[in-house]
Write a protein that holds these residues in place. Structure first.
Motif, mmCIF file in Angstrom:
data_model
loop_
_atom_site.group_PDB
_atom_site.id
_atom_site.type_symbol
_atom_site.label_atom_id
_atom_site.label_comp_id
_atom_site.label_asym_id
_atom_site.label_seq_id
_atom_site.Cartn_x
_atom_site.Cartn_y
_atom_site.Cartn_z
ATOM 1 N N LEU A 2 -4.190 3.007 -7.770
ATOM 2 C CA LEU A 2 -5.038 1.822 -7.838
ATOM 3 C C LEU A 2 -4.440 0.740 -8.737
ATOM 4 N N PHE A 15 -4.616 9.019 -8.525
ATOM 5 C CA PHE A 15 -5.394 7.907 -7.976
ATOM 6 C C PHE A 15 -5.391 6.717 -8.925
ATOM 7 N N LEU A 72 -1.794 -1.079 -6.774
ATOM 8 C CA LEU A 72 -2.360 -2.034 -5.828
ATOM 9 C C LEU A 72 -2.701 -3.350 -6.514
ATOM 10 N N GLN A 120 0.832 -1.212 0.000
ATOM 11 C CA GLN A 120 0.000 0.000 0.000
ATOM 12 C C GLN A 120 0.858 1.250 0.000
#
Length: 278
Positions: free
Chosen positions: A222, A218, A225, A88
């Motif tokens: 994402l 963002f 991840l 993360q």
């Protein structure tokens, strides 16, 4: 009092029909699509703004590699992942740096910081071949220098032991898996860039202000991840190339073509975007 009442009536009836949010709102906007960038524009080579934009891309990619590769190596050197920022944290480092750097350089170079973004915008005729090639060269040079500084800080032995932050297809996944993950991840990023910077959308939905670096950052967060367990997440060929050149081990080069495989994808999909009509 009569004058005031008349003003109230005029104010209440001035906009008798409210424009709905969304595509219907564009009927009330006076917008003209800017002309496509010329394929080759030699006049740019005489402009200081052209070189200033290239320098901005170099510095941004340098800082991007410096922060992100150090973060990756910091996680790799810890015996227990609980003592580090973990996956993360790596994703936040990549997404956060893109947010900050795009915000800083958008007014100078457009804030590409990624050959995939530059190539996509070139195919969409948003910039000339001259500028696209210059940006890509400066991005790759900045990435190489950024990874080199990291190696200088870490030292040869530790840098090689920790893998140099290089992207490779992880065990348990095929090269096809890696290529597919990179293609989809790169598409998510560049699609977000096109959406966040679309001038027509900004004119149509001006009542919904969008800070372009935010959705772009963002998107990077994402995608990381999702694909760090597969390829370590490239989606930026300059990032992958810079780390691979400085690390320079066989297993880093074996799968390196995967991180440039988006070119096969873009030639088929970029032109499928809806045409810009005035």
């Amino acid at each position: 009092m009569e004058g005031k009442e008349e003003d109230v009536k005029l104010g209440a009836n001035k906009f008798s029909e409210r424009q709905p949010i969304g595509t219907s709102a564009q009927t009330d906007k006076d917008y003209k699509e800017p002309p496509a960038a010329p394929f080759f524009e030699p006049g740019e080579l005489k402009s200081w703004s052209f070189y200033r934009a290239g320098i901005a891309e170099f510095v941004a990619t340098f800082l991007f590699l410096y922060i992100t590769v150090l973060t990756v190596m910091g996680v790799s050197q810890s015996k227990t992942k609980c003592a580090t920022v973990g996956i993360q944290g790596i994703a936040w480092a990549f997404g956060g740096m893109i947010f900050a750097l795009v915000y800083c350089t958008a007014g100078i170079s457009g804030g590409h910081i990624n050959p995939a973004v530059t190539f996509g915008l070139f195919l969409a005729r948003k910039l000339s071949l001259t500028r696209a090639l210059f940006y890509m060269i400066m991005q790759c040079l900045g990435a190489i220098c950024g990874a080199g500084v990291v190696k200088g800080f870490q030292g040869d032995n530790r840098y090689e032991m920790l893998g140099g932050g290089a992207n490779v297809v992880n065990h348990g996944y095929t090269k096809g898996d890696g290529l597919g993950a990179e293609i989809i991840g790169t598409f998510v990023l560049v699609y977000t860039v096109f959406s966040a910077t679309d001038a027509k959308r900004n004119a149509r939905d001006s009542h919904v202000p969008i800070l372009a670096p935010l959705p772009i950052g963002f998107a990077v967060f994402l995608v990381h991840l999702a694909t760090i367990p597969i390829t370590g997440t490239g989606i930026n060929p300059a990032r992958s190339l810079g780390a691979a050149i400085i690390y320079n081990k066989d297993h880093a080069w074996d799968d390196h073509w995967v991180f440039w495989g988006w070119t096969l994808h873009w030639t088929c999909t970029c032109c499928s975007l809806p045409p810009d009509n005035p």
